[in-house]
Design an enzyme around this catalytic site. Structure first.
Site, PDB file in Angstrom:
ATOM      1  N   ARG A 129     -58.650  -4.448  46.852  1.00 21.75           N
ATOM      2  CA  ARG A 129     -58.362  -3.546  47.981  1.00 21.75           C
ATOM      3  C   ARG A 129     -58.139  -4.288  49.298  1.00 21.75           C
ATOM      4  NH1 ARG A 129     -62.237  -0.346  45.421  1.00 21.75           N
ATOM      5  NH2 ARG A 129     -61.228   1.380  44.313  1.00 21.75           N
ATOM      6  N   LYS A 151     -45.357  -6.148  57.310  1.00 16.65           N
ATOM      7  CA  LYS A 151     -44.693  -5.439  56.201  1.00 16.65           C
ATOM      8  C   LYS A 151     -44.704  -6.343  54.984  1.00 16.65           C
ATOM      9  CE  LYS A 151     -41.431  -2.306  58.445  1.00 16.65           C
ATOM     10  NZ  LYS A 151     -39.990  -1.945  58.560  1.00 16.65           N
ATOM     11  N   GLU A 193     -30.937 -13.469  62.971  1.00 12.82           N
ATOM     12  CA  GLU A 193     -32.054 -12.603  63.398  1.00 12.82           C
ATOM     13  C   GLU A 193     -32.560 -13.031  64.778  1.00 12.82           C
ATOM     14  OE1 GLU A 193     -32.895  -9.912  61.782  1.00 12.82           O
ATOM     15  OE2 GLU A 193     -32.581 -10.202  59.616  1.00 12.82           O
ATOM     16  N   LYS A 235     -40.629  -9.844  68.627  1.00 13.40           N
ATOM     17  CA  LYS A 235     -41.034  -9.031  67.477  1.00 13.40           C
ATOM     18  C   LYS A 235     -42.464  -8.554  67.662  1.00 13.40           C
ATOM     19  CE  LYS A 235     -41.074  -8.074  62.690  1.00 13.40           C
ATOM     20  NZ  LYS A 235     -40.588  -8.317  61.336  1.00 13.40           N
ATOM     21  N   GLU A 245     -43.993   1.803  62.279  1.00 16.40           N
ATOM     22  CA  GLU A 245     -42.658   2.389  62.379  1.00 16.40           C
ATOM     23  C   GLU A 245     -42.708   3.904  62.429  1.00 16.40           C
ATOM     24  OE1 GLU A 245     -39.951   0.086  60.085  1.00 16.40           O
ATOM     25  OE2 GLU A 245     -38.295   1.465  60.416  1.00 16.40           O
ATOM     26  N   ARG A 250     -40.132   0.393  66.602  1.00 16.07           N
ATOM     27  CA  ARG A 250     -39.930  -0.648  65.604  1.00 16.07           C
ATOM     28  C   ARG A 250     -38.545  -0.547  64.971  1.00 16.07           C
ATOM     29  NH1 ARG A 250     -44.453  -3.455  61.674  1.00 16.07           N
ATOM     30  NH2 ARG A 250     -42.982  -4.903  60.767  1.00 16.07           N
ATOM     31  N   ASN A 254     -33.928  -2.870  63.594  1.00 17.82           N
ATOM     32  CA  ASN A 254     -32.847  -2.689  62.622  1.00 17.82           C
ATOM     33  C   ASN A 254     -31.462  -2.800  63.241  1.00 17.82           C
ATOM     34  OD1 ASN A 254     -34.328  -2.342  60.250  1.00 17.82           O
ATOM     35  ND2 ASN A 254     -34.827  -0.246  60.853  1.00 17.82           N
ATOM     36  N   HIS A 257     -28.518  -3.653  61.152  1.00 21.83           N
ATOM     37  CA  HIS A 257     -28.942  -3.597  59.751  1.00 21.83           C
ATOM     38  C   HIS A 257     -28.368  -2.431  58.963  1.00 21.83           C
ATOM     39  CE1 HIS A 257     -31.521  -6.880  60.841  1.00 21.83           C
ATOM     40  NE2 HIS A 257     -32.063  -6.943  59.635  1.00 21.83           N
ATOM     41  N   HIS A 261     -26.950  -3.667  55.567  1.00 23.75           N
ATOM     42  CA  HIS A 261     -27.400  -3.201  54.250  1.00 23.75           C
ATOM     43  C   HIS A 261     -26.222  -2.701  53.422  1.00 23.75           C
ATOM     44  CE1 HIS A 261     -31.664  -2.608  56.084  1.00 23.75           C
ATOM     45  NE2 HIS A 261     -31.519  -3.819  55.566  1.00 23.75           N
ATOM     46  N   HIS A 275     -28.623 -12.253  53.541  1.00 20.07           N
ATOM     47  CA  HIS A 275     -29.030 -11.160  54.428  1.00 20.07           C
ATOM     48  C   HIS A 275     -28.672 -11.463  55.889  1.00 20.07           C
ATOM     49  CE1 HIS A 275     -31.239  -7.926  56.266  1.00 20.07           C
ATOM     50  NE2 HIS A 275     -31.936  -8.814  56.983  1.00 20.07           N
TER      51      HIS A 275
HETATM   52  P1  NAD Z   1     -36.274 -16.788  50.484  1.00 15.88           P
HETATM   53  O1  NAD Z   1     -37.722 -16.625  50.578  1.00 15.88           O
HETATM   54  O2  NAD Z   1     -35.633 -16.461  49.193  1.00 15.88           O
HETATM   55  O3  NAD Z   1     -35.884 -18.281  50.883  1.00 15.88           O
HETATM   56  C1  NAD Z   1     -34.532 -18.679  50.815  1.00 15.88           C
HETATM   57  C2  NAD Z   1     -34.348 -19.925  49.961  1.00 15.88           C
HETATM   58  O4  NAD Z   1     -34.780 -21.059  50.694  1.00 15.88           O
HETATM   59  C3  NAD Z   1     -35.148 -19.933  48.672  1.00 15.88           C
HETATM   60  O5  NAD Z   1     -34.347 -20.477  47.670  1.00 15.88           O
HETATM   61  C4  NAD Z   1     -36.310 -20.879  48.974  1.00 15.88           C
HETATM   62  O6  NAD Z   1     -36.775 -21.528  47.830  1.00 15.88           O
HETATM   63  C5  NAD Z   1     -35.680 -21.841  49.923  1.00 15.88           C
HETATM   64  N1  NAD Z   1     -36.585 -22.462  50.890  1.00 15.88           N
HETATM   65  C6  NAD Z   1     -37.541 -21.855  51.621  1.00 15.88           C
HETATM   66  N2  NAD Z   1     -38.060 -22.704  52.509  1.00 15.88           N
HETATM   67  C7  NAD Z   1     -37.433 -23.883  52.335  1.00 15.88           C
HETATM   68  C8  NAD Z   1     -37.509 -25.138  52.977  1.00 15.88           C
HETATM   69  N3  NAD Z   1     -38.324 -25.339  54.022  1.00 15.88           N
HETATM   70  N4  NAD Z   1     -36.716 -26.133  52.536  1.00 15.88           N
HETATM   71  C9  NAD Z   1     -35.838 -25.925  51.518  1.00 15.88           C
HETATM   72  N5  NAD Z   1     -35.702 -24.755  50.894  1.00 15.88           N
HETATM   73  C10 NAD Z   1     -36.486 -23.742  51.298  1.00 15.88           C
HETATM   74  O7  NAD Z   1     -35.491 -15.929  51.597  1.00 15.88           O
HETATM   75  P2  NAD Z   1     -35.744 -15.620  53.135  1.00 15.88           P
HETATM   76  O8  NAD Z   1     -34.391 -15.534  53.725  1.00 15.88           O
HETATM   77  O9  NAD Z   1     -36.744 -16.492  53.737  1.00 15.88           O
HETATM   78  O10 NAD Z   1     -36.386 -14.164  53.091  1.00 15.88           O
HETATM   79  C11 NAD Z   1     -35.691 -13.070  52.557  1.00 15.88           C
HETATM   80  C12 NAD Z   1     -36.692 -12.016  52.132  1.00 15.88           C
HETATM   81  O11 NAD Z   1     -37.456 -11.623  53.272  1.00 15.88           O
HETATM   82  C13 NAD Z   1     -36.066 -10.762  51.573  1.00 15.88           C
HETATM   83  O12 NAD Z   1     -36.736 -10.411  50.385  1.00 15.88           O
HETATM   84  C14 NAD Z   1     -36.328  -9.719  52.642  1.00 15.88           C
HETATM   85  O13 NAD Z   1     -36.470  -8.417  52.127  1.00 15.88           O
HETATM   86  C15 NAD Z   1     -37.605 -10.213  53.241  1.00 15.88           C
HETATM   87  N6  NAD Z   1     -37.836  -9.767  54.614  1.00 15.88           N
HETATM   88  C16 NAD Z   1     -39.029  -9.182  54.906  1.00 15.88           C
HETATM   89  C17 NAD Z   1     -39.315  -8.773  56.184  1.00 15.88           C
HETATM   90  C18 NAD Z   1     -40.657  -8.200  56.506  1.00 15.88           C
HETATM   91  O14 NAD Z   1     -40.856  -7.707  57.626  1.00 15.88           O
HETATM   92  N7  NAD Z   1     -41.609  -8.257  55.605  1.00 15.88           N
HETATM   93  C19 NAD Z   1     -38.363  -8.938  57.202  1.00 15.88           C
HETATM   94  C20 NAD Z   1     -37.161  -9.560  56.888  1.00 15.88           C
HETATM   95  C21 NAD Z   1     -36.902  -9.958  55.584  1.00 15.88           C
HETATM   96 MG    MG Z   2     -33.302  -8.512  58.699  1.00 14.92          MG
END
Ligand code: NAD
Ligand code: MG
Length: 376
Positions: A129, A151, A193, A235, A245, A250, A254, A257, A261, A275
């Site tokens: 939990r 999130k 971003e 942020k 949100e 918040r 977007n 976005h 999307h 993305h």
């Molecule tokens: P990711 O975590 O897939 O990382 C991108 C790639 O980079 C991966 O292949 C990873 O292995 C590689 N990588 C990471 N760090 C590295 C480093 N220092 N050196 C070399 N390679 C590295 O993608 P991302 O773009 O970081 O995140 C995307 C995800 O985040 C999505 O699932 C999205 O939904 C989520 N997201 C969440 C929120 C939130 O508020 N929780 C906000 C925005 C996005």
């Molecule tokens: Mg985004």
């Protein structure tokens, strides 16, 4: 004062009452991470979650830091990629935490990009939990966006991020050095971003990026840290105003976005458009929609496009010519966006750079016109 040293670690507070936490931004935070964790948590053991790529590059340095701080630790390595954010990997991770005898005082550390942050954060939220967790973001996108705000979640066959929880981390460690190993394309995607925050409510930051953005991308420590700190402040401010949100504040995050999307859905999440790349195009389209509606000066929309292009980001769907883009299908994706309420699409519009606001009154014809122009 350390703030004048290029090597300094800066601190941003996320102000959420009893759920408040610091974000530390600067060099060598992997190595010193154990000490920082001890400062904020009475940790018994640290369960580190990393994807295969990040584990190979950065896990040993982080583990050494935990050892130096006298913290016991165990690592769980998951496959790299968006498909890891699903029920089966969540189940496996929670099982492994329980197999390892997780207790309430244990801490989960998410070492990686947004995928690992969302998955490990959600596993922490539901195991016993709620275990405390620490975000150690290793992509620019994760450092300025996904690691901040609480999130967490996974994707299901119904869509992205549809199962999850708000669970705030206890600490965020954004080590600017880890970005040196990040592929340039991923770095630029995260930069979209960063630009978004300037567009939402920080015109001086946008202007600063116009001057310093290339230094941020090329990896100079001081401008990179500055861009991350200013993004996190923006942020954190918005999240503090509207943690779950519910008031609309918040939702400003977007910006770009709704278009992004739709573009991503049309590409089928196959890597054609990351993305952040979709967000870059989305920011341009949101600015152009605002100009089309007569609320934003055309010159501001032109600045948004010019800066993103200078950063090497796509600014039009036609920058991906292999995709058979269609206005009708993009409109259809938008109509199914999860932010739709009572059949109305919510758009974030701009009165200018740094002046974003929500609107549920955008005529479909105006959106169609902007998409039509973009695809000409
Ligand atoms: P990711 O975590 O897939 O990382 C991108 C790639 O980079 C991966 O292949 C990873 O292995 C590689 N990588 C990471 N760090 C590295 C480093 N220092 N050196 C070399 N390679 C590295 O993608 P991302 O773009 O970081 O995140 C995307 C995800 O985040 C999505 O699932 C999205 O939904 C989520 N997201 C969440 C929120 C939130 O508020 N929780 C906000 C925005 C996005
Ligand atoms: Mg985004």
């Amino acid at each position: 004062m350390t703030t004048h040293s290029p090597e300094a670690v800066e601190r941003v507070e996320v102000d959420l009452g009893s759920r408040s936490y610091p974000i530390l931004v600067g060099p060598e935070l992997l190595a010193t991470g154990g000490e920082h964790i001890r400062e904020v948590l009475d940790a018994r053991r640290v369960f580190v979650v990393a994807d295969e790529t990040v584990a190979g590059l950065h896990l040993p340095a982080f583990q050494r830091g935990l050892e130096q701080a006298g913290l016991r630790h165990e690592a769980f390595v998951v496959p790299a990629g968006e498909h890891t954010k699903d029920f089966s990997h969540l189940e496996r991770l929670v099982d492994r935490l329980l197999d390892a005898g997780a207790e309430r005082r244990d801490v989960v550390a998410a070492l990686g990009g947004g995928v690992v942050g969302d998955l490990a954060g959600f596993a922490a939220a539901v195991t016993l939990r709620g275990l405390a967790y620490v975000q150690v973001p290793t992509t620019l996108l994760a450092q300025v966006d996904s690691s901040v705000g609480g999130k967490t979640g996974i994707n299901t066959r119904h869509g992205k991020n549809l199962v999850g929880a708000f669970h705030q981390p206890s600490l965020v460690l954004a080590d600017t050095d880890v970005l040196d190993t990040l592929p340039a394309r991923e770095l630029r995607a995260g930069y979209a971003e960063v630009v978004k925050y300037g567009c939402i409510n920080d015109a001086p930051f946008f202007a600063w990026l116009e001057t310093n953005g290339l230094d941020v991308l090329e990896g100079r420590t001081a401008p990179r840290r500055e861009a991350i700190v200013r993004s996190c402040r923006r942020k954190a401010g918005i999240v503090a105003e509207d943690e779950t949100e519910s008031t609309g504040a918040r939702a400003l995050l977007n910006l770009g976005h709704t278009f992004a999307h739709a573009l991503e859905a049309e590409c089928g999440y196959d890597g054609t458009l990351l993305h952040g790349e979709a967000v870059a195009i989305g920011l341009v389209l949101a600015a152009e929609l605002s100009a089309e509606l007569g609320v934003c000066p055309g010159a501001d929309a032109a600045r948004v496009r010019a800066h993103l292009a200078a950063a090497g980001l796509p600014t039009s769907p036609l920058d991906r010519p292999a995709v058979a883009w269609s206005v009708a299908r993009l409109l259809d994706h938008m109509a199914h966006d999860k932010k739709v309420r009572d059949g109305r699409v919510t758009f974030v519009l701009m009165r200018g750079i740094g002046a974003a606001y929500l609107s549920r009154e955008v005529p479909r014809e105006a959106v169609a016109a902007v998409l039509g122009n973009a695809l000409m």
